[in-house]
Write a protein that holds these residues in place. Sequence first.
Motif, PDB file in Angstrom:
ATOM      1  N   LEU A  66       0.987  -1.459  -0.162  1.00  0.00           N
ATOM      2  CA  LEU A  66       0.268  -0.045  -0.290  1.00  0.00           C
ATOM      3  C   LEU A  66       0.552   1.017   0.049  1.00  0.00           C
ATOM      4  O   LEU A  66       1.486   1.099   0.907  1.00  0.00           O
TER       5      LEU A  66
ATOM      6  N   PRO B 111      -3.652   6.107  -8.295  1.00  0.00           N
ATOM      7  CA  PRO B 111      -4.853   5.620  -7.806  1.00  0.00           C
ATOM      8  C   PRO B 111      -5.246   4.202  -8.710  1.00  0.00           C
ATOM      9  O   PRO B 111      -5.703   3.208  -8.547  1.00  0.00           O
TER      10      PRO B 111
ATOM     11  N   THR C 206      -3.625   0.989  -9.251  1.00  0.00           N
ATOM     12  CA  THR C 206      -4.092  -0.348  -8.087  1.00  0.00           C
ATOM     13  C   THR C 206      -4.599  -1.563  -9.132  1.00  0.00           C
ATOM     14  O   THR C 206      -4.929  -1.475  -9.584  1.00  0.00           O
TER      15      THR C 206
ATOM     16  N   GLN D 102       0.143  -7.548  -5.064  1.00  0.00           N
ATOM     17  CA  GLN D 102      -0.555  -6.566  -5.043  1.00  0.00           C
ATOM     18  C   GLN D 102      -0.311  -4.929  -4.624  1.00  0.00           C
ATOM     19  O   GLN D 102       0.289  -5.195  -3.673  1.00  0.00           O
TER      20      GLN D 102
ATOM     21  N   THR E 213      -1.251  -1.214  -4.189  1.00  0.00           N
ATOM     22  CA  THR E 213      -2.510  -0.300  -4.390  1.00  0.00           C
ATOM     23  C   THR E 213      -2.576   0.565  -3.486  1.00  0.00           C
ATOM     24  O   THR E 213      -1.311   0.970  -2.811  1.00  0.00           O
TER      25      THR E 213
ATOM     26  N   SER F 227      -3.604   4.635  -2.453  1.00  0.00           N
ATOM     27  CA  SER F 227      -4.860   5.338  -1.652  1.00  0.00           C
ATOM     28  C   SER F 227      -4.248   6.578  -2.249  1.00  0.00           C
ATOM     29  O   SER F 227      -3.370   7.731  -2.069  1.00  0.00           O
TER      30      SER F 227
END
Length: 127
Positions: free
Chosen positions: A11, A88, A91, A122, A124, A126
């Motif tokens: 993240l 974003p 992602t 993954q 991600t 934000s």
Amino acid sequence: QVQLVESGGGLVQAGGSLRLSCAASGRTFSTIAMGWFRQAPGKEREFAAAISRSGGRTTYADSVKGRFTISRDNAKNTVYLQMNSLKPEDTAVYYCAARLAPGLSYYYTGSNEYDSWGQGTQVTVSS
């Protein structure tokens, strides 16, 4: 086939950076061309970047050009994807892919051109 293991996802805030790694085994690494693809929720898998056997040729999707850099270290059997200025819309689950290449300068951008895939990592971003 080649066994591939990705790492480095996570993240991050928009504007940040991540470096993905993909470790390969099962074939002589310098004989295989490598690529990175990504798949966002509800979307098809899409091409991100590719690199030739020697590392001398690379290509990128327009959506990541100028922000992502693909590289490889044939001594470490590893390909990398340096991702800067993340957005974003970056992602997704990121996959590395591999295939034998007949020459030093070949790279491939179609998912159906690869025959070995990692499990994905993954990423991600934000806002």
